[in-house]
Design a protein around this motif. Structure first.
Motif, short mmCIF file in Angstrom:
data_model
loop_
_atom_site.label_atom_id
_atom_site.label_comp_id
_atom_site.label_asym_id
_atom_site.label_seq_id
_atom_site.Cartn_x
_atom_site.Cartn_y
_atom_site.Cartn_z
N SER C 54 0.82 -1.21 0.00
CA SER C 54 0.00 0.00 0.00
C SER C 54 0.85 1.25 0.00
CB SER C 54 -0.91 0.01 1.23
OG SER C 54 -1.84 -1.04 1.16
N GLN C 104 -8.70 -0.09 -0.70
CA GLN C 104 -9.12 -1.38 -0.15
C GLN C 104 -10.48 -1.33 0.54
OE1 GLN C 104 -6.14 -3.23 2.27
NE2 GLN C 104 -7.58 -4.60 3.27
N ASP C 187 -5.78 -1.18 -4.94
CA ASP C 187 -5.14 -1.72 -3.74
C ASP C 187 -6.11 -2.67 -3.04
OD1 ASP C 187 -3.67 -2.32 -1.55
OD2 ASP C 187 -3.51 -0.28 -0.78
N GLU C 188 -5.93 -3.94 -3.23
CA GLU C 188 -6.78 -4.97 -2.66
C GLU C 188 -8.26 -4.59 -2.77
OE1 GLU C 188 -5.46 -7.12 0.53
OE2 GLU C 188 -3.44 -6.28 0.61
MG LIG Z 1 -2.26 -2.81 2.24
#
Ligand SMILES: [Mg+2]
Ligand SMILES: Nc1ncnc2c1ncn2[C@@H]1O[C@H](COP(=O)(O)OP(=O)(O)O)[C@@H](O)[C@H]1O
Ligand code: SF4
Lengths: 289, 315, 331
Positions: C54, C104, C187-188
């Motif tokens: 991240s 995320q 990001d995820e």
């Molecule tokens: Mg992360």
């Protein structure tokens, strides 16, 4: 954010001592000063704080052995300030004590019981919010005559909601922790859980609340004395010193500035101390408030 | 939204009703008898009884309460036992002064608190931010009446640019009216502004760390624009709660400040009532102040729903 | 060792990252990260939680949390200057226009007090890709439809709390793609979602990126996701890139011991002697507490004293790694 939480207990402990910071130190020093003044006033004051020296009315500072001069009645200002600290602390301690002793059990009860009981306690609390200390004191003063006692009761009762609210919020948090759940599963009585688990866990935040409430109590006492609903004469009180000197603002502003400074420093002290304590206890709140 | 407001309104009505019982009860348990107070110590029992009948204080307390309470919605607060004047018109007359004072005080507080609190939050790592925080801490420690005395010393005694007290109605001389309200409003507002700025700072700090601010910046908004467009309204939600409490504090603070500046508002009416042992007047004035505080709380709840869509439709 | 060799892309890369580092005070959280992404290419970034994925993404966006600094070089096609060192004002013009990001956590990423449609329209008005409010509002409804939200008109008028997590993430995707960026960073994006909607979300991202020829940097800790979405993969651990190459090569013949461990741990058919699923032993250290030399050596079963020195970057073109004792080589 995660970085802080992940640190070892030892590192947290070290940081905790380093954080014993400006707020707490300055606040603590100011509080200590007020307490010291109050204690000293029991055994010694430069003059008799209530003695009227008609020959030396409005004596300037450092004259005739009067360190800070005399007021319009010829009473020693320095001595009055010292005894005034005692009055302030006395009212504060009793008022905050009453509020904590009533508000905390109510809040814990509301937090533990939930349901309608909690609802009733919190509604009553909200209602009490509509009766600020000053209004209560004026009502009580109108009925029973103004006295230190009515001031203390009024400030104390008006401060109950603050404690009840904090206690309830904190209790709600504690009730979901594993050790409380375990104690409940083990069949401990509610009282035992309250005394053994809830109170010790919410004690620190209640101390913070006490410090902040103390500052508010000092402000309320000063305002009441200023209006003539607090400590009656001749007992010295910072608020009344201010009120008595207001008309002399043109000629002798010192008489208003000195008690004003005392009030402000005392309030600042308790506020700073409470803030510092909160940060110290809970690093996550550090940059807030 | 509808249901939420309905519940809040119901809370307001019930609270007001309970508050009226409390106010009446506190004043009713008093040891003195208004009839005896009015006639003095030498009055004959017959005269006292006649006076009681005249005041209506010989009736059962419940009847007296219902009589008093039923008049309140129409502004009928009864007739003073001491001056024989109607209380309602006096309250209305004085209410205006206090409301102006509170309004100007609140405006001052907002004008002080919003920029200072925001600056303190955005610059919280710099010396300037620390200084602002310290300044607000000092401001919080100064009671309004002390601020009033200091302002009088500065502007009335030393600089001689503003009056130290008194009141001229707006209709008579707007200039004088404004000048005389200025210092009292500042004394109320500066102190509350210091208190409020601490909450603004805290709210802005919270918002600065929110994910949606990061989203806003990822969209291409600069930090300040992101804070303004996406943060302001979110930060306002916690501040509004405090604002409600502050308005109540201002209302009560006005009582003291009116004394400092000899303003003929509700506060001085209340204090005069106490001094003259005019209990029905005290009872009425206290009731008005309490209802005002409750009404402010209600308004805060409404404002909440306006600001926070999550509350609409809920509850 | 700072530069990670990479397969050159004919059209010239959309993103070129060289020796990227992230520091907090004296501590390095990310170090020596380098890679490129060609236009339309999809690069996966994998590694356990706490590996620095991240932070790498946020450094690319110029959105590092307060107190963190980035070093190195980040070049974006169409932007003349290095993004590091470019002022906030000019950087803001790039964000949401040339490069955008999906985070995320969809539950907190949207402004709770602003209507969804307005939040989508804002990014277009901001960069002037639509001329009027009305046009942007219409385009927002269109985009909400493109990310397959039911009844997009109603969605546009809704507030975020009225949407599910999956729906909110679709809104984030709509915002990210609104201005046809050259690079999309995810990001995820599915980690916080229900398993049932994860696959749909992945398909959607893949499809929309392909359709616009958007380059993709896809961060995840789920190897199966990388295998379906990406062509190339970057394996990160301890704030460093430890292996990179074609997804097929890396996953079938991993060279770095960490990659090997990750793959073994993701294979649900492999159990250890006691019948338990394989995991990489030990826990990921906190940022800044990784060992020097090879960052993985405290958890590596093949570690020797040699691993106390930082491993050189090696391997054939297109499949690099940094390990003294790679898988398949004798000691
Ligand atoms: Mg992360
Ligand atoms: N704001 C911060 N301050 C200090 N350390 C941080 C901060 N943010 C992340 N870190 C640390 O950097 C490391 C990498 O974090 P991150 O990039 O979020 O990992 P990943 O996304 O791979 O799970 C972690 O050890 C984390 O604790
Ligand atoms: S360099 Fe050494 S410690 Fe690091 S992965 Fe390779 S074998 Fe393991």
């Amino acid at each position: 954010m995660t970085a802080l939480e992940n640190t070892s207990p030892a590192a947290r402990g070290r940081r905790r001592w380093r954080r014993l910071n400006a707020s707490m130190l300055v606040g603590g020093a100011l509080v200590a000063l007020v307490v010291l003044a109050a204690l000293v006033s029991f055994v010694w004051t430069p003059h008799d704080a209530v003695h009227v020296d008609a020959a030396h009315r409005l004596a300037p500072a450092l004259s005739d052995g009067y360190l800070l001069g005399t007021d319009k009645f010829g009473r020693d200002v320095a001595s009055q300030l010292l005894v005034g600290a005692r009055t302030t602390l006395f009212v504060g301690i009793v008022a905050v004590g009453v509020a904590a002793l009533v508000g905390t059990p109510l809040g814990v009860l509301a937090g533990m019981a939930g349901g309608w009981l909690s609802e009733i306690v919190m509604r009553a609390n909200d209602l009490l919010f509509a009766f600020p200390a000053l209004l209560l004191a004026i009502m009580l003063g109108a009925v029973f005559g103004a006295s230190t006692l009515t001031a203390m009761i009024a400030i104390g009762v008006a401060t109950i909601p603050a404690f009840a609210r904090v206690a309830r919020g904190q209790t709600l948090g504690v009730m979901h922790t594993e050790y409380v759940l375990a104690a409940r599963a083990a069949g401990r009585s509610r009282l035992a859980i309250a005394l053994r688990h809830v109170l010790p866990n919410i004690a620190s935040i209640l101390i913070v609340q006490a410090s902040v409430s103390f500052a508010i109590a000092i402000l309320a006492e000063a305002a009441l004395s200023f209006l003539g609903f607090g400590t009656p004469p001749p007992t010295p009180s910072w608020g009344r010193m201010l009120q008595e000197s207001q008309e002399l603002l043109f000629s002798t502003p010192r008489l208003a500035f000195l008690p004003g400074l005392a009030i402000a420093l005392a309030v600042l002290g308790f506020n700073l101390f409470g803030d510092g304590l909160r940060d110290w206890l809970d690093p996550k709140l550090r940059e807030h408030r | 939204m509808g249901l939420y407001l309905l519940v809040r309104a119901a809370v307001l009505v019930v609270s007001t009703a309970v508050a009226s019982v409390v106010v009446f009860a506190v004043m009713a348990v008093l040891p003195g008898d208004p009839a005896e107070v009015a006639l003095g110590v030498n009055a004959t029992p017959e005269a006292v009884a006649a006076k009681r009948a005249e005041f209506g204080t010989d009736r059962p307390l419940v009847t007296q309460f219902l009589d008093w309470v039923s008049g309140l919605p129409t502004g009928d607060f009864g007739v003073s036992y001491v001056t024989s004047d109607h209380i309602g018109p006096q309250i209305v007359d004085r209410l205006g002064v206090t409301l102006w004072l509170v309004l100007f005080g609140m405006l001052t507080a907002l004008v002080v608190a919003v920029p200072l609190g925001t600056a303190a939050a955005v610059r919280h790592r710099s010396v300037g931010g620390l200084l602002l925080s310290g300044l607000s801490q000092v401001g919080v420690a100064v009671p309004a009446f002390l601020a009033g005395i200091l302002l009088v010393f500065l502007f009335a005694v030393t600089l001689r640019v503003l009056p130290s007290g008194g009141y001229t109605p707006l209709g008579e001389d707007p200039g004088a009216w404004f000048q005389q309200l200025l210092l009292p409003s500042l004394s109320l507002g500066l102190v509350q502004g210091a208190v409020l700025s601490r909450y603004v700072r805290s709210a802005v700090l919270d918002v600065m760390r929110e994910d949606y601010i990061r989203t806003a910046r990822a969209k291409g908004l600069g930090l300040y624009r992101a804070l303004w467009r996406h943060g302001a309204r979110n930060a306002a939600i916690p501040v509004v709660t405090v604002l409600g409490l502050q308005l109540a504090t201002l209302l009560i603070g006005a009582v003291v400040v009116e004394r400092v500046f000899t303003l003929p508002g509700l506060g001085s009416l209340l204090l005069d009532g106490v001094a003259n042992r005019d209990l029905l007047l005290v009872q009425g004035t206290v009731m008005v102040l309490v209802v005002a505080v409750l009404a402010v709380n209600f308004l805060v709840d409404v404002l909440y729903a306006v600001l926070d869509p999550r509350l609409r439709g809920a509850r | 060792m700072t530069h990670v060799p990479d397969t050159a892309v004919a059209t010239g890369p959309v993103l070129t990252v060289d020796d990227l580092g992230v520091q907090v005070g004296p501590v390095n959280l990310v170090q020596g990260v380098g890679f490129t992404i060609g236009s339309g290419e999809r690069l996966g970034l994998i590694g356990e939680s706490g590996s620095g994925k991240s932070l790498t993404a946020l450094a690319l966006m110029g959105l590092l949390p307060e107190g963190l600094r980035a070093s190195g070089s980040i070049r974006l096609r169409g932007v003349p200057d290095d993004l590091l060192g470019t002022g906030e004002r000019r950087l803001a013009k790039v964000r949401g226009r040339t490069v955008s990001m999906v985070f995320q956590e969809p539950m907190t990423a949207l402004n709770p007090v602003m209507r969804v449609g307005d939040q989508v329209a804002e990014v277009m008005l901001l960069h002037g890709t639509r001329n009027s409010r009305a046009e942007a509002a219409a385009a927002a409804v269109d985009l909400l439809d493109r990310v397959r939200l039911p009844d997009p008109r109603a969605m546009a008028r809704a507030f975020p709390h009225q949407l599910s997590g999956g729906q909110r993430q679709r809104v984030m995707l709509a915002i990210a793609l609104a201005n046809d960026p050259a690079l999309l960073i995810c990001d995820e994006p599915t980690t916080a979602l229900d398993v049932t909607v994860q696959a749909q979300m992945l398909d959607l991202i893949g499809e929309l990126a392909a359709e616009r020829n958007t380059a993709l940097l896809f961060i995840t800790h789920d190897l199966a996701v990388v295998a379906t979405v990406c062509q190339r993969v970057l394996v990160m651990y301890g704030g460093r890139v430890v292996e990179t190459g074609d997804v097929y090569d890396v996953f079938t013949t991993p060279r770095h011991r960490y990659t090997e461990g990750l793959i073994a741990a993701s294979d649900l058919s492999v159990v250890d002697g006691r019948g338990r699923l394989r995991t990489i032993p030990g826990a990921v250290p906190n940022g800044g507490e990784f060992p020097d030399g090879c960052v993985f050596r405290t958890r590596c079963p093949a570690a020797t004293t040699r691993c106390e020195r930082t491993p050189e970057w090696s391997g054939p073109p297109g499949h690099g790694f940094a390990c003294w004792h790679p898988v398949g080589e004798d000691r």
